[in-house]
Write a protein that holds these residues in place. Structure first.
Motif, PDB file in Angstrom:
ATOM      1  N   ASN A   9       2.358   6.606   8.808  1.00 55.85           N
ATOM      2  CA  ASN A   9       2.342   6.716  10.260  1.00 55.85           C
ATOM      3  C   ASN A   9       3.563   7.463  10.746  1.00 55.85           C
ATOM      4  O   ASN A   9       3.500   8.272  11.666  1.00 55.85           O
TER       5      ASN A   9
ATOM      6  N   ASN B  28      -7.788   5.250   3.952  1.00 55.66           N
ATOM      7  CA  ASN B  28      -7.783   3.967   4.652  1.00 55.66           C
ATOM      8  C   ASN B  28      -9.166   3.409   4.922  1.00 55.66           C
ATOM      9  O   ASN B  28      -9.375   2.207   4.873  1.00 55.66           O
ATOM     10  N   LEU B  29     -10.122   4.271   5.248  1.00 56.53           N
ATOM     11  CA  LEU B  29     -11.450   3.755   5.586  1.00 56.53           C
ATOM     12  C   LEU B  29     -12.200   3.292   4.347  1.00 56.53           C
ATOM     13  O   LEU B  29     -13.184   2.576   4.439  1.00 56.53           O
ATOM     14  N   LEU B 297      -4.183   5.113  10.836  1.00 56.54           N
ATOM     15  CA  LEU B 297      -5.557   5.560  11.077  1.00 56.54           C
ATOM     16  C   LEU B 297      -6.525   4.739  10.241  1.00 56.54           C
ATOM     17  O   LEU B 297      -6.360   4.621   9.036  1.00 56.54           O
ATOM     18  N   GLY B 298      -7.494   4.163  10.909  1.00 54.25           N
ATOM     19  CA  GLY B 298      -8.498   3.391  10.185  1.00 54.25           C
ATOM     20  C   GLY B 298      -8.083   1.958   9.936  1.00 54.25           C
ATOM     21  O   GLY B 298      -8.822   1.200   9.336  1.00 54.25           O
ATOM     22  N   LEU B 299      -6.906   1.564  10.390  1.00 54.12           N
ATOM     23  CA  LEU B 299      -6.440   0.198  10.101  1.00 54.12           C
ATOM     24  C   LEU B 299      -6.407  -0.692  11.331  1.00 54.12           C
ATOM     25  O   LEU B 299      -6.146  -1.874  11.235  1.00 54.12           O
ATOM     26  N   GLY B 300      -6.621  -0.124  12.512  1.00 51.07           N
ATOM     27  CA  GLY B 300      -6.622  -0.953  13.722  1.00 51.07           C
ATOM     28  C   GLY B 300      -8.047  -1.333  14.089  1.00 51.07           C
ATOM     29  O   GLY B 300      -8.973  -1.136  13.311  1.00 51.07           O
TER      30      GLY B 300
ATOM     31  N   PHE C 122      -0.721  -5.993  14.013  1.00 50.84           N
ATOM     32  CA  PHE C 122      -1.888  -6.372  13.228  1.00 50.84           C
ATOM     33  C   PHE C 122      -2.291  -5.252  12.287  1.00 50.84           C
ATOM     34  O   PHE C 122      -2.806  -4.236  12.672  1.00 50.84           O
ATOM     35  N   LYS C 123      -2.042  -5.491  11.057  1.00 50.77           N
ATOM     36  CA  LYS C 123      -2.285  -4.473  10.041  1.00 50.77           C
ATOM     37  C   LYS C 123      -3.623  -4.706   9.373  1.00 50.77           C
ATOM     38  O   LYS C 123      -4.134  -5.810   9.326  1.00 50.77           O
ATOM     39  N   SER C 124      -4.106  -3.656   8.847  1.00 50.19           N
ATOM     40  CA  SER C 124      -5.162  -3.632   7.849  1.00 50.19           C
ATOM     41  C   SER C 124      -6.260  -4.664   7.991  1.00 50.19           C
ATOM     42  O   SER C 124      -6.103  -5.822   7.643  1.00 50.19           O
ATOM     43  N   SER C 125      -7.402  -4.183   8.459  1.00 50.33           N
ATOM     44  CA  SER C 125      -8.543  -5.072   8.589  1.00 50.33           C
ATOM     45  C   SER C 125      -9.210  -5.306   7.246  1.00 50.33           C
ATOM     46  O   SER C 125     -10.032  -6.176   7.106  1.00 50.33           O
ATOM     47  N   ASN C 126      -8.836  -4.498   6.280  1.00 50.31           N
ATOM     48  CA  ASN C 126      -9.601  -4.595   5.031  1.00 50.31           C
ATOM     49  C   ASN C 126      -8.765  -5.072   3.835  1.00 50.31           C
ATOM     50  O   ASN C 126      -9.009  -4.721   2.712  1.00 50.31           O
TER      51      ASN C 126
END
Lengths: 150, 424, 472
Positions: A9, B28-29, B297-300, C122-126
């Protein structure tokens, strides 16, 4: 994982700001050269205007050069107009003023000097008119003389 | 060319940014689709090609395009991350937009009748509004879409451009727009023309009101006021116009339920989070969650925000790329406005000057209205963020506008340089 | 050119608009984002919750007081002792948010450290499921349970702390409520509307008139001023500024000294001495024991109140016997009691002793810390001696423990309800034991009980102290 994401980032944001900075820098240089021209000339003196997109040249060059007196053009540090283009000779050309009329002559360049795409013979003095295009190395100038235009 | 990779060239940063972003998305995705890179390379190719066309053909100011292509890149990145299919569509629209950009730039320069066809502008404008009214479809809650051959678009995007063209026509020669050679006296003619200007403005506002496009109304009236401020000779007339807007605004607040709701939710969206304040609070949640550098990117979870592709894309950018990127986007729009007005300052022709002023203020104000809306600085009105939001008609019309501005900037270059105009 | 000038004005105006945007955005980020993110409607935080198994909370001996478990694919917070810790740990609910320790240690329980807070919450949903950190409390579960049982269905509070360290051993407030999500949801509406105010944590946030227990504070000022050697004549009733003050049952004790006056809890003598001390000295001792000072604690504490500007003689008399416009929280009173027990030094109270990571590594630990010195050690020694007399031969006999020296003071505090009905006074007892080496300080309050502190509050304190000391 957390550190990598943060770093990614960070780099991302950095790139965007570098972009903004480089744009601002170019605009700033742009304005500076225009201001220079406006504050010094008052339209009394002719000047050389760069035709090339300055960003395409990777050496230092101004947008306009004011011709208040006779001046020499070349890579040499003693020249009045110094252009570090590898295709320009150390003493490339000279602009001389005689009775209010400006002439350009090639002072022994390797790659030649062109006015309106005509090569100049070494030593020949070409009388400059408003709107003449001067090409040396990669650089192309326009000779602007507002007085003669009027 | 020497030093093609120099850090000084802004275009290199755009390429780098795109490469990085699609790499992040790919990683990330975790969907590992190679179309991700296809989209990225497509955008890079489009931007570079157009940039080279501008440079090679000396199409005037290059900063405008650089700034816009950065915004475009950020937009496509975000849209692709939110919805892969939409991202691919947006890439196609970008292609169409860029083609329109170059074409507009050339057409505007070659055909020189733009300042003489005011009456056609009025006609076209009315025509567009009427077909919207008759054939309009309701998509996403607004009845102002026209569907042609499966593609939907919003005519009002074109109407805005026409309105600015009309303004430019009027202010070129305020007294000689219409009624020439009809035997009216000079003062009478001036008054009649002024009346036409006011009536045409109201016509626009009226039709937009029918479409419930409050953001566009705000935009058009602001442009009208600003252009009038700069070019209107008559101070009294200017003040009259300002004073006239006050009762209209008050009327809107008290009698139009829509506007009242928007203002109330702006004042306190927290009172009804689940209902009326839903959109804005979700947007604020997204913005606040990002921190300075974003979640990545892709993490929120910007997908929790409604209309995140279009109106609320700025919130998504803030969440995933961070507040700092949000600030950068605002700065880019500021540079764009600055650059636009800088061109306007140097242009000599009156028509082009008014046109440039109208276009630039429109871009600037549109940005302010929508970003201000999603961060709860001003009441929320749904308009798109130029060059970033998803949507074909918005993107294409924004590029048409940019094309006009680009063409105007070329005149400016020719002016300073003497006669280097022809013969390339 | 005039027009160009105006164009520049337009440029400046639009640029200022953009700067306002930047400014406001920064303002949101810097000042508002934390609050906004924690809004109950922000589904992102439950994302973090769902991705993390919330840490456990255990008592000082390792008994689990709260833990999280996966049930039907969603995480549930389970409180095995239902209502016992409702005013200590609080609740963690998707619908009603969080309270008390669940709220103040939320970031630790979710394993969010300072670093993640700064760079995006809030990090990383996966990612895979994370484990949160565990909290160890200073609470002694057995003591807490005992306090809870002893209060029964009466409203009030019990606070027990270690006077030498500041560790809170028990913190009971009644009424309480079951904090498990389902039960909470069922009773929520009724509880919000209930006149009993079950959500009020009496021990920390309840403010009461301290009554006679505050005579120990007045006594400290009296001793400091060298009045403790004198003898006083107690006629059972005294009139100050036209207002009559009497002993309990208008009992006259005759010629007595300060020690005896405290033991029998003589209102007449303390009121009289209050007037002798005067406003300045009373205010001074009140300020020293912590009125007007914020008590930083792991959960919110109400600030004790001393609501006087200019005091009349009858105000001084009232304040000296713990009546009048003064209000204290039971926790604050426990701290004062501990201060006397600990030779004049109050230790900072604390509930969480340490935080450990899921792998058992200690992340943070809290050590004893001085809160403030309220009196000189010799004054404290004299007070201890007098307070022992209260339990040995005075009003606090019911707090006595066989073989252990106990110090204490009873109180029966008049309040806004006693003006109409006599049997609504708060019953108080404060005390500590053993006198020579205090291990535990206890405060018991039974609100609107109508009984005297010596009769109903002292036995509760006695059982708690006895139990704790025997257990050691």
């Amino acid at each position: 994982m957390g550190i990598i994401t943060l770093l990614m980032n960070f780099v991302f944001v950095l790139v965007i700001y570098c972009f903004i900075f480089s744009i601002i820098r170019l605009i700033y240089m742009d304005i500076k050269s225009i201001n220079y021209y406006i504050s010094n000339s008052n339209g009394k003196h002719p000047y050389l205007k760069l035709i090339n997109q300055r960003e395409m040249l990777n050496f230092r060059i101004e947008e306009t050069y004011l011709l208040t007196k006779e001046c020499s053009i070349g890579r040499d540090a003693k020249s009045d107009i110094i252009i570090k283009d590898p295709f320009i000779s150390s003493q490339h050309a000279q602009i001389v003023k005689k009775e209010g009329i400006y002439y350009i002559k090639d002072t022994g360049s390797k790659n030649g000097t062109f006015v309106n795409d005509n090569p100049l013979k070494i030593g020949f003095e070409w009388r400059l008119n408003n709107g003449d295009k001067i090409r040396l190395g990669q650089v192309e100038f326009l000779f602007v003389d507002i007085l003669s235009k009027a | 060319m020497f030093g093609i990779l120099t850090y000084r060239k802004p275009i290199n940063y755009i390429i780098l940014l795109n490469l990085l972003a699609y790499l992040f998305i790919f990683y990330n995705l975790k969907s590992y689709k190679f179309e991700t890179f296809a989209v990225g390379l497509g955008i890079i190719l489009l931007v570079c090609t157009t940039y080279l066309i501008i440079i090679k053909n000396r199409l005037g100011d290059e900063y405008l395009f650089l700034i816009v292509s950065m915004l475009l890149s950020l937009g496509v990145i975000m849209i692709y991350r939110l919805d892969n299919d939409a991202g691919i569509k947006q890439t196609v629209w970008s292609f169409i937009g860029l083609v329109m950009f170059v074409t507009t730039c050339q057409i505007f320069r070659l055909i020189k009748i733009w300042d003489r066809i005011a009456i056609y502008y009025v006609g076209l404008s009315v025509f567009l509004y009427l077909i919207t009214l008759l054939l309009g479809r309701n998509i996403n809650g607004a009845t102002n879409w026209i569907v042609i051959g499966g593609q939907s678009f919003q005519p009002l995007e074109i109407s805005k451009i026409i309105y600015i063209l009309f303004l430019a026509c009027y202010f070129k020669k305020p007294n000689q727009l219409f009624f020439e050679g009809m035997g009216f006296s000079e003062t009478k003619k001036e008054k009649l023309n002024k009346l036409v200007l006011v009536l045409f403005t109201f016509l626009n506002v009226f039709f937009l009101m029918l479409q419930k496009e409050w953001g566009s109304i705000l935009l058009i009236s602001s442009i009208y006021i600003i252009v009038l401020y700069v070019y209107g000779k008559n101070t009294l007339f200017f003040i009259c116009n300002i004073v006239m807007t006050i009762p209209i605004v008050l009327f809107g607040y008290f009698f139009v339920y829509h506007i009242k709701v928007r203002i109330d939710t702006w004042i306190n969206p927290w009172a009804d989070i689940a209902g009326k304040g839903y959109q804005i609070t979700q947007s604020l949640f997204a913005i606040s969650s990002g921190g300075y550098f974003g979640t990545g990117l892709g993490l929120g979870r910007p997908d929790m925000v409604p209309a995140v592709n279009t109106d609320f894309i700025f919130s998504a950018i803030c969440e995933e790329m961070g507040i700092l990127t949000g600030v950068a986007v605002i700065l880019l729009y500021m540079l764009l406005t600055y650059r636009g007005l800088k061109i306007v300052l140097r242009v000599k022709k009156r028509f082009n000057k008014v046109l440039g002023l109208g276009i630039t203020t429109m871009l600037g104000l549109q940005t302010f209205i929508i970003i201000g809306g999603v961060i709860k600085l001003i009441p929320l009105t749904g308009i798109t963020l130029p060059y970033i939001s998803y949507g074909g008609s918005s993107l294409v019309s924004s590029f048409i506008i940019l094309g006009i501005l680009q063409a105007i900037s070329r005149e400016d270059y020719a002016d300073v340089g003497g006669e280097i105009d022809e013969g390339e | 050119m005039k027009e160009n000038k105006k164009i520049i004005e337009v440029l400046i105006a639009i640029c200022s608009l953009f700067f306002i945007l930047v400014g406001y955005l920064t303002y949101i980020q810097v000042f508002k984002s934390k609050e906004i993110v924690q809004n109950t409607y922000n589904r992102r935080q439950y994302q973090a919750d769902e991705n993390t198994t919330r840490g456990q909370i255990i008592d000082r001996k390792g008994i689990v007081l709260a833990f999280s478990e996966e049930r039907d694919n969603t995480q549930q917070r389970i409180y095995p002792y239902s209502s016992l810790y409702s005013h200590v740990i609080g609740y963690n609910s998707k619908v009603y948010g969080r309270s008390l320790l669940e709220e103040s240690y939320n970031n630790y329980l979710l394993g969010l450290d300072e670093y993640t807070k700064v760079f995006g919450l809030f990090k990383s949903s996966n990612q895979d499921k994370k484990l949160g950190n565990n909290l160890s409390l200073t609470i002694d579960h057995e003591l807490q349970k005992l306090g809870h049982e002893l209060l029964g269905n009466r409203n009030g509070a019990v606070v027990a702390m270690n006077p030498k360290t500041g560790e809170i051993l028990a913190l009971v407030s009644k009424p309480d409520f079951d904090t498990n999500e389902e039960v909470l949801a069922k009773g929520w509406k009724a509880m919000v509307e209930s006149q009993e105010a079950p959500f009020l944590a009496r021990a920390t946030q309840g403010l009461y008139t301290p009554g006679s227990t505050f005579k120990v504070v007045t006594a400290a000022a009296i001793i400091e001023n060298g009045l403790d050697e004198e003898r006083f004549n107690d006629k059972g009733v005294i009139t100050i500024d036209g207002k009559e003050i009497s002993n309990s049952g208008r009992k006259a004790y005759g010629e007595i000294d300060l020690k005896k006056a405290l033991a029998v809890s003589s209102n007449v003598i303390f009121a009289q001495l209050g007037v002798t001390l005067g406003q300045e000295k009373l205010e001074d001792i009140f300020r020293r024991v912590g009125f007007g000072t914020d008590i930083t604690f792991d959960i919110p504490v109400s600030k004790s109140l001393f609501q006087y500007e200019k005091m009349e003689p009858n105000d001084m008399a009232a304040v000296a016997i713990g009546q009048g416009k003064i209000l204290v929280s039971p926790l604050h009173l426990a701290m004062i009691t501990s201060g006397i027990a600990n030779n004049g030094v109050i230790m900072k109270p604390y509930l969480v002793s340490n935080i450990t990571s899921p792998t058992g590594k200690e992340i943070k630990s809290f050590k004893r810390e001085e809160f403030k010195q309220i009196m000189e050690p010799d004054i404290a020694a004299k007070l201890k001696n007098m307070m022992q007399e209260v339990v040995d031969s005075g009003t606090g006999k019911k707090a006595a423990i066989k073989g252990i020296k106990v110090a204490g003071k009873t109180g029966t505090a008049e309040n806004e309800l006693t003006a109409q009905k006599k049997d609504k006074a708060h019953a108080w007892f404060i005390g500590f034991a053993p006198v020579e080496n205090p291990q535990i300080a206890v405060v018991v309050v039974l609100e609107y009980s109508g009984s005297s502190g010596g009769t109903i509050a002292a036995p509760i304190a006695q059982k708690i102290m006895d139990n704790y000391l025997k257990d050691k």
